[in-house]
Motif scaffolding. Structure first.
Motif, PDB file in Angstrom:
ATOM      1  N   PRO A 114       0.877  -1.333   0.001  1.00 37.23           N
ATOM      2  CA  PRO A 114      -0.025   0.116  -0.008  1.00 37.23           C
ATOM      3  C   PRO A 114       0.879   1.331  -0.010  1.00 37.23           C
ATOM      4  CG  PRO A 114      -0.940  -1.581   1.467  1.00 37.23           C
ATOM      5  CD  PRO A 114       0.352  -2.187   1.230  1.00 37.23           C
ATOM      6  N   ALA A 115       2.112   1.368   0.363  1.00 37.79           N
ATOM      7  CA  ALA A 115       2.870   2.491   0.270  1.00 37.79           C
ATOM      8  C   ALA A 115       4.081   2.613  -0.750  1.00 37.79           C
ATOM      9  CB  ALA A 115       3.828   2.335   1.900  1.00 37.79           C
ATOM     10  N   ALA A 116       4.454   1.493  -1.494  1.00 32.48           N
ATOM     11  CA  ALA A 116       5.673   1.349  -2.293  1.00 32.48           C
ATOM     12  C   ALA A 116       5.484   0.146  -3.034  1.00 32.48           C
ATOM     13  CB  ALA A 116       6.822   1.766  -1.557  1.00 32.48           C
ATOM     14  N   THR A 117       6.322   0.140  -4.068  1.00 32.77           N
ATOM     15  CA  THR A 117       6.775  -1.305  -4.790  1.00 32.77           C
ATOM     16  C   THR A 117       8.286  -1.565  -4.512  1.00 32.77           C
ATOM     17  OG1 THR A 117       4.944  -0.663  -6.379  1.00 32.77           O
ATOM     18  CG2 THR A 117       6.559  -2.070  -6.905  1.00 32.77           C
ATOM     19  N   ILE A 118       8.483  -2.796  -4.458  1.00 35.19           N
ATOM     20  CA  ILE A 118       9.514  -3.574  -4.155  1.00 35.19           C
ATOM     21  C   ILE A 118      10.205  -4.041  -5.326  1.00 35.19           C
ATOM     22  CG2 ILE A 118      10.834  -4.780  -2.796  1.00 35.19           C
ATOM     23  CD1 ILE A 118       9.164  -3.861  -0.380  1.00 35.19           C
ATOM     24  N   GLY A 119      11.255  -3.823  -5.663  1.00 33.14           N
ATOM     25  CA  GLY A 119      12.200  -4.530  -6.839  1.00 33.14           C
ATOM     26  C   GLY A 119      13.238  -5.049  -6.320  1.00 33.14           C
ATOM     27  N   ILE A 120      13.955  -6.123  -6.877  1.00 36.42           N
ATOM     28  CA  ILE A 120      15.148  -7.092  -6.217  1.00 36.42           C
ATOM     29  C   ILE A 120      16.192  -6.960  -6.700  1.00 36.42           C
ATOM     30  CG2 ILE A 120      13.422  -8.571  -4.753  1.00 36.42           C
ATOM     31  CD1 ILE A 120      14.331 -10.635  -7.169  1.00 36.42           C
ATOM     32  N   ARG A 121      17.471  -7.416  -6.326  1.00 36.90           N
ATOM     33  CA  ARG A 121      18.871  -7.641  -6.890  1.00 36.90           C
ATOM     34  C   ARG A 121      19.458  -8.630  -6.307  1.00 36.90           C
ATOM     35  NH1 ARG A 121      16.403  -4.072  -8.736  1.00 36.90           N
ATOM     36  NH2 ARG A 121      16.862  -1.831  -9.725  1.00 36.90           N
ATOM     37  N   GLY A 122      18.676  -9.896  -6.592  1.00 34.47           N
ATOM     38  CA  GLY A 122      19.317 -11.173  -5.777  1.00 34.47           C
ATOM     39  C   GLY A 122      19.445 -10.944  -4.234  1.00 34.47           C
ATOM     40  N   THR A 123      18.099 -11.072  -3.766  1.00 35.92           N
ATOM     41  CA  THR A 123      17.762 -10.628  -2.351  1.00 35.92           C
ATOM     42  C   THR A 123      17.169 -11.566  -1.630  1.00 35.92           C
ATOM     43  OG1 THR A 123      17.478  -8.509  -3.297  1.00 35.92           O
ATOM     44  CG2 THR A 123      16.791  -9.009  -1.349  1.00 35.92           C
ATOM     45  N   GLY A 181       2.885   2.710   7.862  1.00 35.07           N
ATOM     46  CA  GLY A 181       3.684   2.652   6.926  1.00 35.07           C
ATOM     47  C   GLY A 181       4.355   1.452   6.513  1.00 35.07           C
ATOM     48  N   LEU A 182       5.256   1.274   5.652  1.00 39.54           N
ATOM     49  CA  LEU A 182       5.916   0.141   5.134  1.00 39.54           C
ATOM     50  C   LEU A 182       7.451   0.084   5.602  1.00 39.54           C
ATOM     51  CD1 LEU A 182       6.429  -2.272   3.152  1.00 39.54           C
ATOM     52  CD2 LEU A 182       7.383  -0.668   1.424  1.00 39.54           C
ATOM     53  N   GLY A 198       9.405   9.028  -4.622  1.00 39.66           N
ATOM     54  CA  GLY A 198      10.941   8.894  -5.007  1.00 39.66           C
ATOM     55  C   GLY A 198      11.134   7.310  -4.854  1.00 39.66           C
ATOM     56  N   GLY A 199      12.514   7.200  -5.088  1.00 37.71           N
ATOM     57  CA  GLY A 199      13.129   5.752  -4.837  1.00 37.71           C
ATOM     58  C   GLY A 199      14.323   5.715  -4.075  1.00 37.71           C
ATOM     59  N   LEU A 200      14.786   4.613  -3.728  1.00 35.97           N
ATOM     60  CA  LEU A 200      15.888   4.382  -3.040  1.00 35.97           C
ATOM     61  C   LEU A 200      16.404   2.769  -2.954  1.00 35.97           C
ATOM     62  CD1 LEU A 200      17.795   6.091  -1.192  1.00 35.97           C
ATOM     63  CD2 LEU A 200      16.432   5.726   1.010  1.00 35.97           C
ATOM     64  N   ASN A 201      17.647   2.796  -2.938  1.00 30.23           N
ATOM     65  CA  ASN A 201      18.074   1.423  -2.931  1.00 30.23           C
ATOM     66  C   ASN A 201      18.537   1.125  -1.696  1.00 30.23           C
ATOM     67  OD1 ASN A 201      17.947   0.855  -5.492  1.00 30.23           O
ATOM     68  ND2 ASN A 201      19.998   1.657  -6.295  1.00 30.23           N
ATOM     69  N   PHE A 202      18.155  -0.086  -1.100  1.00 29.12           N
ATOM     70  CA  PHE A 202      18.539  -0.779   0.454  1.00 29.12           C
ATOM     71  C   PHE A 202      19.582  -1.761   0.306  1.00 29.12           C
ATOM     72  CE2 PHE A 202      14.800   2.035   0.782  1.00 29.12           C
ATOM     73  CZ  PHE A 202      14.988   2.461   2.154  1.00 29.12           C
ATOM     74  N   SER A 203      20.617  -2.003   1.107  1.00 25.48           N
ATOM     75  CA  SER A 203      21.624  -2.859   0.828  1.00 25.48           C
ATOM     76  C   SER A 203      21.575  -3.790   2.080  1.00 25.48           C
ATOM     77  CB  SER A 203      23.034  -2.335   0.657  1.00 25.48           C
ATOM     78  OG  SER A 203      23.239  -1.644  -0.623  1.00 25.48           O
ATOM     79  N   ALA A 204      22.274  -4.915   1.978  1.00 23.97           N
ATOM     80  CA  ALA A 204      22.427  -5.875   2.971  1.00 23.97           C
ATOM     81  C   ALA A 204      22.752  -5.135   4.351  1.00 23.97           C
ATOM     82  CB  ALA A 204      23.387  -6.978   2.727  1.00 23.97           C
ATOM     83  N   GLY A 205      21.931  -5.603   5.447  1.00 20.93           N
ATOM     84  CA  GLY A 205      21.962  -4.907   6.609  1.00 20.93           C
ATOM     85  C   GLY A 205      21.293  -3.331   7.202  1.00 20.93           C
ATOM     86  N   GLN A 206      20.593  -3.052   6.092  1.00 17.89           N
ATOM     87  CA  GLN A 206      20.003  -1.833   6.144  1.00 17.89           C
ATOM     88  C   GLN A 206      18.586  -1.876   6.624  1.00 17.89           C
ATOM     89  OE1 GLN A 206      21.077   0.344   2.697  1.00 17.89           O
ATOM     90  NE2 GLN A 206      22.014   1.706   3.829  1.00 17.89           N
ATOM     91  N   PHE A 207      17.827  -1.047   7.097  1.00  9.24           N
ATOM     92  CA  PHE A 207      16.484  -0.881   7.498  1.00  9.24           C
ATOM     93  C   PHE A 207      15.940   0.453   6.646  1.00  9.24           C
ATOM     94  CE2 PHE A 207      18.659  -2.894  10.935  1.00  9.24           C
ATOM     95  CZ  PHE A 207      17.892  -4.237  11.166  1.00  9.24           C
ATOM     96  N   LEU A 215       5.213  10.115   0.251  1.00  9.48           N
ATOM     97  CA  LEU A 215       6.526  10.446   0.889  1.00  9.48           C
ATOM     98  C   LEU A 215       7.608   9.563   0.539  1.00  9.48           C
ATOM     99  CD1 LEU A 215       5.079  11.554   4.430  1.00  9.48           C
ATOM    100  CD2 LEU A 215       5.992  12.975   2.613  1.00  9.48           C
ATOM    101  N   PRO A 216       8.695   9.932   0.460  1.00  7.26           N
ATOM    102  CA  PRO A 216       9.789   9.093  -0.200  1.00  7.26           C
ATOM    103  C   PRO A 216      10.589   7.965   0.828  1.00  7.26           C
ATOM    104  CG  PRO A 216      10.738  11.058   0.122  1.00  7.26           C
ATOM    105  CD  PRO A 216       9.146  11.293   0.358  1.00  7.26           C
ATOM    106  N   PRO A 217      11.178   6.729   0.294  1.00 13.18           N
ATOM    107  CA  PRO A 217      11.668   5.884   1.540  1.00 13.18           C
ATOM    108  C   PRO A 217      12.811   6.584   2.237  1.00 13.18           C
ATOM    109  CG  PRO A 217      11.280   5.055  -0.707  1.00 13.18           C
ATOM    110  CD  PRO A 217      11.187   6.366  -1.113  1.00 13.18           C
ATOM    111  N   ILE A 218      13.108   6.186   3.357  1.00 13.96           N
ATOM    112  CA  ILE A 218      14.224   6.588   4.062  1.00 13.96           C
ATOM    113  C   ILE A 218      15.000   5.380   4.483  1.00 13.96           C
ATOM    114  CG2 ILE A 218      13.476   9.023   4.493  1.00 13.96           C
ATOM    115  CD1 ILE A 218      13.081   7.674   7.213  1.00 13.96           C
TER     116      ILE A 218
END
Length: 261
Positions: A114-123, A181-182, A198-207, A215-218
């Motif tokens: 309901p808040a955003a769409t998630i795409g993956i990078r080998g995850t 929220g998500l 907006g959009g944002l990438n999140f890497s291993a270990g991040q929340f 409102l954009p992801p943080i």
């Protein structure tokens, strides 16, 4: 005449009631080894964890009180051009582990919320959506954003992913209740979270946190209270033969479904 729905995967671990609302309006109570199909909306009860293994050997584990729709899942080992993996998390949360489809065609995977769409990078990632209960939810989210980022000086870099993962204390606002929220946690690989803000990438270990569709992801500096604790049996391979040969019939048992009309 009933329309045929493509089989997307199988229930391989289950700790309580799991319902499948079919595209034709019927409802089934699923059990271990039940098949799930395109168009199914899966609903877990308040104490139910449910692990699904899809035909590309990917896995999604639903947490209690969750609802997820399999919008379109298509995989043929010899036809990568036909890959599709599109899901919709309506409420609750899940853990997703990438399979062969995501490894060879990561852009063909999407998880709507309901808040955003998630795409993956080998995850491998965990996601939870906290639904708003009342109008002040957005104001609460804005206060949470301020508290969450206050520890980061404006001219400093965000903590490294490993630092984020090692912070022991969950980040919660006063009162211990997370605002709507998500929430996301990346265990391995990388995800992209995007919406109208907006959009944002999140890497291993991040929340991460997304308060609304506008409102954009943080990135959050610590665990916001995400807890994903399925029964210990979920850690064991439910079907080692299928792990070695995804899409094969080895180890497949008879499903017992109860249909509710």
């Amino acid at each position: 005449m009933q329309a045929w729905a493509a089989v997307a995967g199988t229930v391989v671990q289950l700790s309580g009631p799991l319902l499948a609302k079919k595209a034709n309006g019927t409802v089934k109570i699923l059990s271990l080894k039940s098949e799930v199909e395109n168009g199914d909306t899966l609903v877990t009860e308040k104490n139910t964890y449910a692990m699904l293994r899809f035909i590309d050997n990917s896995e999604i584990t639903l947490r209690p009180a969750s609802t997820m729709t399999i919008e379109n899942f298509s995989f043929d080992k010899g036809k990568p051009e036909g890959d599709q993996a599109h899901f919709n998390l309506v409420k609750g949360g899940l853990r997703s582990i990438t399979g062969l489809l995501g490894q060879r065609n990561e852009e063909k995977f999407s998880l709507k919320t309901p808040a955003a769409t998630i795409g993956i990078r080998g995850t491998t990632f965990i996601v939870e959506y906290v639904a708003p209960d009342e109008a002040p939810a957005l104001a609460s989210a804005r206060r949470f954003l301020g508290a969450s980022t206050a520890a980061l000086a404006p001219d400093s870099l965000p903590p490294a992913p490993l630092q984020l993962a090692q912070m022991a204390q969950p980040l919660l606002p006063a009162g211990g209740t997370r605002p709507a929220g998500l929430y996301v946690q990346v265990v391995a690989g990388q995800i992209n979270v995007s919406n109208g803000g907006g959009g944002l990438n999140f890497s291993a270990g991040q929340f991460g946190y997304v308060p609304s569709t506008t409102l954009p992801p943080i990135v959050l500096p610590a665990n916001p209270g995400l807890q994903f604790t399925p029964p210990p049996a979920f850690s064991a391979a439910a079907n080692p033969a299928a792990q070695a040969n995804p899409g094969s019939d080895s180890g497949k048992g008879k499903a017992v479904d109860c249909e509710v009309r």
